[in-house]
Design a protein around this motif. Structure first.
Motif, PDB file in Angstrom:
ATOM      1  N   VAL A 285      42.969  43.782 -46.211  1.00 38.76           N
ATOM      2  CA  VAL A 285      42.394  44.983 -46.819  1.00 38.76           C
ATOM      3  C   VAL A 285      41.030  44.646 -47.416  1.00 38.76           C
ATOM      4  O   VAL A 285      40.613  43.490 -47.432  1.00 38.76           O
ATOM      5  N   THR A 286      40.346  45.678 -47.938  1.00 40.59           N
ATOM      6  CA  THR A 286      39.031  45.464 -48.560  1.00 40.59           C
ATOM      7  C   THR A 286      39.046  45.953 -50.007  1.00 40.59           C
ATOM      8  O   THR A 286      40.102  46.292 -50.561  1.00 40.59           O
ATOM      9  N   ASP A 287      37.858  46.043 -50.571  1.00 38.73           N
ATOM     10  CA  ASP A 287      37.700  46.510 -51.952  1.00 38.73           C
ATOM     11  C   ASP A 287      38.302  47.892 -52.177  1.00 38.73           C
ATOM     12  O   ASP A 287      38.733  48.215 -53.284  1.00 38.73           O
ATOM     13  N   ASP A 288      38.360  48.725 -51.145  1.00 43.64           N
ATOM     14  CA  ASP A 288      38.922  50.072 -51.301  1.00 43.64           C
ATOM     15  C   ASP A 288      40.354  50.001 -51.829  1.00 43.64           C
ATOM     16  O   ASP A 288      40.724  50.695 -52.785  1.00 43.64           O
ATOM     17  N   THR A 289      41.159  49.163 -51.191  1.00 43.81           N
ATOM     18  CA  THR A 289      42.562  49.034 -51.591  1.00 43.81           C
ATOM     19  C   THR A 289      42.682  48.315 -52.927  1.00 43.81           C
ATOM     20  O   THR A 289      43.469  48.716 -53.799  1.00 43.81           O
TER      21      THR A 289
ATOM     22  N   SER B 137      33.997  52.615 -41.673  1.00 43.14           N
ATOM     23  CA  SER B 137      35.336  52.815 -41.106  1.00 43.14           C
ATOM     24  C   SER B 137      36.475  52.490 -42.063  1.00 43.14           C
ATOM     25  O   SER B 137      37.520  53.154 -42.036  1.00 43.14           O
ATOM     26  N   ASP B 138      36.319  51.478 -42.909  1.00 43.38           N
ATOM     27  CA  ASP B 138      37.449  51.144 -43.790  1.00 43.38           C
ATOM     28  C   ASP B 138      37.646  52.213 -44.871  1.00 43.38           C
ATOM     29  O   ASP B 138      38.778  52.551 -45.213  1.00 43.38           O
ATOM     30  N   SER B 139      36.547  52.771 -45.366  1.00 41.34           N
ATOM     31  CA  SER B 139      36.690  53.804 -46.402  1.00 41.34           C
ATOM     32  C   SER B 139      37.214  55.112 -45.824  1.00 41.34           C
ATOM     33  O   SER B 139      38.063  55.767 -46.438  1.00 41.34           O
ATOM     34  N   THR B 140      36.740  55.496 -44.635  1.00 42.83           N
ATOM     35  CA  THR B 140      37.250  56.736 -44.039  1.00 42.83           C
ATOM     36  C   THR B 140      38.713  56.560 -43.616  1.00 42.83           C
ATOM     37  O   THR B 140      39.515  57.484 -43.754  1.00 42.83           O
TER      38      THR B 140
ATOM     39  N   GLY C 135      44.955  52.170 -43.435  1.00 49.23           N
ATOM     40  CA  GLY C 135      43.696  52.708 -42.893  1.00 49.23           C
ATOM     41  C   GLY C 135      42.523  51.806 -43.214  1.00 49.23           C
ATOM     42  O   GLY C 135      41.629  51.597 -42.389  1.00 49.23           O
ATOM     43  N   ASP C 136      42.540  51.236 -44.406  1.00 49.17           N
ATOM     44  CA  ASP C 136      41.499  50.297 -44.840  1.00 49.17           C
ATOM     45  C   ASP C 136      41.506  49.067 -43.932  1.00 49.17           C
ATOM     46  O   ASP C 136      40.454  48.641 -43.419  1.00 49.17           O
ATOM     47  N   ALA C 137      42.700  48.512 -43.722  1.00 47.01           N
ATOM     48  CA  ALA C 137      42.816  47.296 -42.904  1.00 47.01           C
ATOM     49  C   ALA C 137      42.467  47.558 -41.444  1.00 47.01           C
ATOM     50  O   ALA C 137      41.880  46.704 -40.769  1.00 47.01           O
TER      51      ALA C 137
END
Ligand SMILES: [Mg+2]
Length: 382
Positions: A56-60, A315-318, A19-21
């Motif tokens: 991916v981003t910082d969330d992952t 969008s990446d966090s949601t 979802g992050d990606a």
């Protein structure tokens, strides 16, 4: 009943990364622009618009550091017979993450003992959140990495950014032999751990209670609960906390909006906010996960994740939160294969999930002769 299902734990981490990606290329882009670029239905697949497709981003990254710290905390708890080390270990883990973003901080002595930090692939700057960075710099200046600075009782700031909730899902993993075996107590512990992990950097109740809700919901999902039931139980726990009203209201709105099902448009989803704050990101992720009901699980996940990322907000966090929930609900078989194979950090995610399954499962490592807990089993080689 109390042990988490290994495949659902992997699903939770992998689903979050997917979802992050998926959302990363369109983070903060207005929906009109998203439609102009990807068509009326919006973005449907990984895109290389910003980094490479599947990145991916910082969330992952931070979610993985949460998981590693909780594995370390469990080993300590089993080995020494005392709990309470988790918040300090989480704080040190987030300081390690800050280092992976290329940020200079005073020497902390945290470079060894982390498998994640030892992986070159983790050392990529991926849009680190401002609050996480500033709070962690404040923490780093004290040079006491294992002594938590921010807590529910002593807030570190007044931030309710979504940087707390987007990394909190693994707080729903642990099976703790020290917590009484009743489901209500274990769920309560998961909620508290999620909230504590977020309060290390986010001091507003909506910043940390949203994380508690995600952790407690994941806790239920990993143990076989339906999404609606797991969420209901987490919301009941939420209401026992001071300052819950904003997060409770956001979740009420999310559950009501989810009844619109597949007819839900990005414009309708945006009535929940932009997802930049904890309670809004949680609401959008939850709404998308609840809204899509009919069909094969793999189709449900595909549609729900597209719904979760196609809006003008974060969008990446949601997407990450929605993916955490659906992966924990359905397991890896429900995550589209090409999204799994194409997501960045997949081998590391699998390693972390396997370690979590071992440490939090019925067969956590002990020395066959002495019965002692091998304190370094997880960090070996790091
Ligand atoms: Mg992000």
């Amino acid at each position: 009943m109390t042990f988490p299902d290994p495949d659902r734990m992997l699903g939770c981490l992998l689903g979050g990364a997917i979802g992050d990606a998926l959302g990363a290329p369109i983070e903060g882009r207005p929906i009109a622009e998203i439609r102009a670029t990807y068509g009326e239905a919006g973005l449907a697949e990984y895109s290389d618009a910003r980094v490479r497709a599947g990145a991916v981003t910082d969330d992952t990254q931070m979610t993985l550091f949460t998981a590693e710290a909780l594995i370390q905390a469990s080993i300590r708890e089993r080995g020494k017979g005392i709990g309470g080390a988790a918040p300090g270990l989480l704080q040190a883990a987030y300081l390690r993450w800050l280092r992976t973003q290329g940020e200079e901080i005073p020497e902390q002595g945290i470079e060894t003992g982390s498998r994640l930090f030892a992986q070159p692939e983790m050392h990529q700057r991926r849009g680190p959140g401002r609050t996480c960075q500033s709070a962690l710099h404040t923490i780093a200046a004290r040079r006491r990495p294992y002594v938590p600075l921010g807590s529910l009782e002593e807030p570190i700031n007044d931030s309710k950014g979504c940087g707390g909730v987007m990394r909190a899902a693994p707080a729903g993993f642990p099976f703790s032999p020290r917590v009484p075996a009743g489901a209500a107590e274990c769920r309560r512990a998961a909620f508290a751990m999620g909230a504590r992990s977020a309060a290390l950097t986010h001091g507003h109740p909506s910043g940390y209670l949203s994380a508690g809700v995600l952790a407690a919901t994941v806790w239920g999902l990993l143990r076989g609960a339906d999404l609606a039931d797991a969420l209901d139980a987490a919301r009941t726990e939420l209401e026992t906390y001071e300052g819950h009203e904003e997060t409770s209201a956001s979740l009420n709105a999310a559950v009501a909006l989810a009844r619109e099902g597949d007819a839900l448009t990005p414009e309708r989803l945006e009535t929940l906010g932009g997802g930049w704050t904890g309670e809004e990101a949680l609401a959008i992720g939850v709404c998308a996960a609840l809204a899509v009901r009919d069909g094969e699980p793999v189709d449900v996940v595909r549609r729900a994740l597209r719904l979760a990322v196609n809006h003008s907000g974060d969008s990446d966090s949601t997407g990450s939160i929605c993916g955490n929930l659906l992966g924990a609900r359905y397991g890896t078989a429900a995550l589209p294969g090409h999204w799994q194979s194409g997501v960045e950090l997949r081998p590391i995610i699998i390693q972390v999930a396997a370690d979590a399954a071992l440490e939090f499962g019925p067969n956590a490592p002990t020395d066959p002769e002495t019965g002692d807990v091998p304190m370094n089993w997880h960090a070996r080689g790091a």
